[in-house]
Structure formats: C-alpha cells, structure tokens
Design a protein around this motif. Structure first.
Motif, mmCIF file in Angstrom:
data_model
loop_
_atom_site.group_PDB
_atom_site.id
_atom_site.type_symbol
_atom_site.label_atom_id
_atom_site.label_comp_id
_atom_site.label_asym_id
_atom_site.label_seq_id
_atom_site.Cartn_x
_atom_site.Cartn_y
_atom_site.Cartn_z
ATOM 1 N N SER A 47 0.832 -1.209 0.000
ATOM 2 C CA SER A 47 0.000 0.000 0.000
ATOM 3 C C SER A 47 0.866 1.259 0.000
ATOM 4 O O SER A 47 0.585 2.215 -0.729
ATOM 5 C CB SER A 47 -0.927 -0.012 1.221
ATOM 6 O OG SER A 47 -1.684 1.161 1.277
ATOM 7 N N GLU A 50 2.324 1.660 -3.462
ATOM 8 C CA GLU A 50 1.318 2.121 -4.420
ATOM 9 C C GLU A 50 1.042 3.608 -4.233
ATOM 10 O O GLU A 50 0.946 4.366 -5.208
ATOM 11 C CB GLU A 50 0.024 1.316 -4.266
ATOM 12 C CG GLU A 50 -1.088 1.760 -5.195
ATOM 13 C CD GLU A 50 -0.786 1.570 -6.681
ATOM 14 O OE1 GLU A 50 -1.414 2.275 -7.499
ATOM 15 O OE2 GLU A 50 0.070 0.738 -7.023
ATOM 16 N N THR A 51 0.930 4.047 -2.990
ATOM 17 C CA THR A 51 0.706 5.470 -2.713
ATOM 18 C C THR A 51 1.875 6.300 -3.222
ATOM 19 O O THR A 51 1.679 7.332 -3.879
ATOM 20 C CB THR A 51 0.502 5.701 -1.205
ATOM 21 O OG1 THR A 51 -0.635 4.951 -0.776
ATOM 22 C CG2 THR A 51 0.305 7.170 -0.894
ATOM 23 N N HIS A 53 3.898 5.552 -5.602
ATOM 24 C CA HIS A 53 3.842 5.539 -7.070
ATOM 25 C C HIS A 53 2.803 6.546 -7.579
ATOM 26 O O HIS A 53 3.072 7.302 -8.523
ATOM 27 C CB HIS A 53 3.510 4.132 -7.560
ATOM 28 C CG HIS A 53 3.305 4.043 -9.031
ATOM 29 N ND1 HIS A 53 4.351 4.091 -9.934
ATOM 30 C CD2 HIS A 53 2.183 3.939 -9.775
ATOM 31 C CE1 HIS A 53 3.871 4.003 -11.155
ATOM 32 N NE2 HIS A 53 2.551 3.912 -11.090
ATOM 33 N N GLN A 54 1.632 6.562 -6.959
ATOM 34 C CA GLN A 54 0.572 7.477 -7.380
ATOM 35 C C GLN A 54 0.972 8.935 -7.170
ATOM 36 O O GLN A 54 0.614 9.809 -7.963
ATOM 37 C CB GLN A 54 -0.727 7.184 -6.616
ATOM 38 C CG GLN A 54 -1.331 5.835 -6.909
ATOM 39 C CD GLN A 54 -1.805 5.700 -8.344
ATOM 40 O OE1 GLN A 54 -2.208 6.657 -8.977
ATOM 41 N NE2 GLN A 54 -1.750 4.488 -8.861
ATOM 42 N N MET A 55 1.707 9.207 -6.116
ATOM 43 C CA MET A 55 2.079 10.576 -5.787
ATOM 44 C C MET A 55 3.294 11.060 -6.589
ATOM 45 O O MET A 55 3.645 12.235 -6.548
ATOM 46 C CB MET A 55 2.363 10.709 -4.287
ATOM 47 C CG MET A 55 1.170 10.324 -3.415
ATOM 48 S SD MET A 55 -0.328 11.226 -3.794
ATOM 49 C CE MET A 55 0.002 12.736 -2.952
ATOM 50 N N ARG A 56 3.912 10.172 -7.342
ATOM 51 C CA ARG A 56 5.072 10.534 -8.152
ATOM 52 C C ARG A 56 4.688 11.410 -9.342
ATOM 53 O O ARG A 56 5.497 12.199 -9.827
ATOM 54 C CB ARG A 56 5.739 9.255 -8.650
ATOM 55 C CG ARG A 56 7.229 9.370 -8.804
ATOM 56 C CD ARG A 56 7.842 8.089 -9.318
ATOM 57 N NE ARG A 56 7.910 7.082 -8.256
ATOM 58 C CZ ARG A 56 7.984 5.786 -8.461
ATOM 59 N NH1 ARG A 56 7.993 5.297 -9.679
ATOM 60 N NH2 ARG A 56 8.061 4.951 -7.453
ATOM 61 N N SER A 57 3.467 11.263 -9.819
ATOM 62 C CA SER A 57 3.018 12.000 -10.994
ATOM 63 C C SER A 57 2.302 13.286 -10.581
ATOM 64 O O SER A 57 1.253 13.230 -9.938
ATOM 65 C CB SER A 57 2.053 11.129 -11.808
ATOM 66 O OG SER A 57 1.310 11.911 -12.707
ATOM 67 N N ASN A 60 -1.308 13.296 -11.576
ATOM 68 C CA ASN A 60 -2.162 12.448 -10.755
ATOM 69 C C ASN A 60 -2.444 13.112 -9.407
ATOM 70 O O ASN A 60 -3.565 13.037 -8.904
ATOM 71 C CB ASN A 60 -1.532 11.074 -10.559
ATOM 72 C CG ASN A 60 -2.540 10.059 -10.102
ATOM 73 O OD1 ASN A 60 -3.636 9.972 -10.660
ATOM 74 N ND2 ASN A 60 -2.191 9.299 -9.094
ATOM 75 N N ARG A 63 -5.106 15.613 -9.971
ATOM 76 C CA ARG A 63 -6.404 14.950 -10.155
ATOM 77 C C ARG A 63 -6.967 14.471 -8.812
ATOM 78 O O ARG A 63 -8.151 14.629 -8.528
ATOM 79 C CB ARG A 63 -6.248 13.782 -11.126
ATOM 80 C CG ARG A 63 -7.527 13.130 -11.538
ATOM 81 C CD ARG A 63 -7.382 12.158 -12.709
ATOM 82 N NE ARG A 63 -6.242 11.263 -12.636
ATOM 83 C CZ ARG A 63 -5.171 11.340 -13.427
ATOM 84 N NH1 ARG A 63 -5.073 12.281 -14.341
ATOM 85 N NH2 ARG A 63 -4.194 10.481 -13.304
ATOM 86 N N LEU A 64 -6.116 13.922 -7.958
ATOM 87 C CA LEU A 64 -6.553 13.485 -6.638
ATOM 88 C C LEU A 64 -7.004 14.667 -5.783
ATOM 89 O O LEU A 64 -8.027 14.592 -5.088
ATOM 90 C CB LEU A 64 -5.434 12.711 -5.934
ATOM 91 C CG LEU A 64 -5.102 11.342 -6.514
ATOM 92 C CD1 LEU A 64 -3.823 10.803 -5.897
ATOM 93 C CD2 LEU A 64 -6.244 10.370 -6.312
#
Length: 85
Positions: A47, A50-51, A53-57, A60, A63-64
């Motif tokens: 988890s 994944e977080t 990874h998502q926060m790297r962009s 993204n 968008r979040l």
C-alpha cells in the motif's frame, strides 16, 4: 509502535511475524545504537509503495486533489460496491 532488539526478534521471529500481521502494527527492530529497521505486514508495504507511485506523478496528484475538493464540497456520489466484479 513497539521496539524490540534484534536478538529478541531473532529468538521470537515466528511470534513477532504473527503479531505484526495479526495486529497490523509495525515493530521496530533495533540492532545496536544506529541500526534500525521496521517490520510491517506485506499488505501495508504494498500500500505504501502504491501510494508513493501514485504521488510521483504531478498530474495524478492534481487529479486526486481536485477529486478530494469535489468530495469535500458535497459533490460525491454514494454507490454500491459490486464485490463479485
């Protein structure tokens, strides 16, 4: 968060692993004064990865942030979850 020595963790490895997984609580394992690691359940580690990874962009993250702002403004919709999908 619990902290234990590496000697104690080694002596009680199976019990320590089971406690970490069952309680879903991290354990700090200390070896000497400057060597420390954290034992966490694999699901928690995945988890975190994944977080990260998502926060790297930046796109993204934007968008979040926009989605959270909409939710906080009361624009969210409650939907049933299809557990069979």
């Amino acid at each position: 968060m619990t902290a234990i020595t590496s000697a104690r963790a080694s002596k009680n490895l199976a019990a320590t692993i089971m406690k970490v997984c069952d309680d879903r609580e991290a354990v700090i394992i200390e070896h000497g004064e400057h060597h420390r690691v954290v034992m966490i359940p694999l699901e928690e580690y995945e988890s975190i990865c994944e977080t990260e990874h998502q926060m790297r962009s930046p796109a993204n993250v934007k968008r979040l942030d926009e989605s959270l702002a909409q939710l906080n403004a009361g624009l969210g919709k409650e939907r049933p979850i299809n557990w069979d999908a």
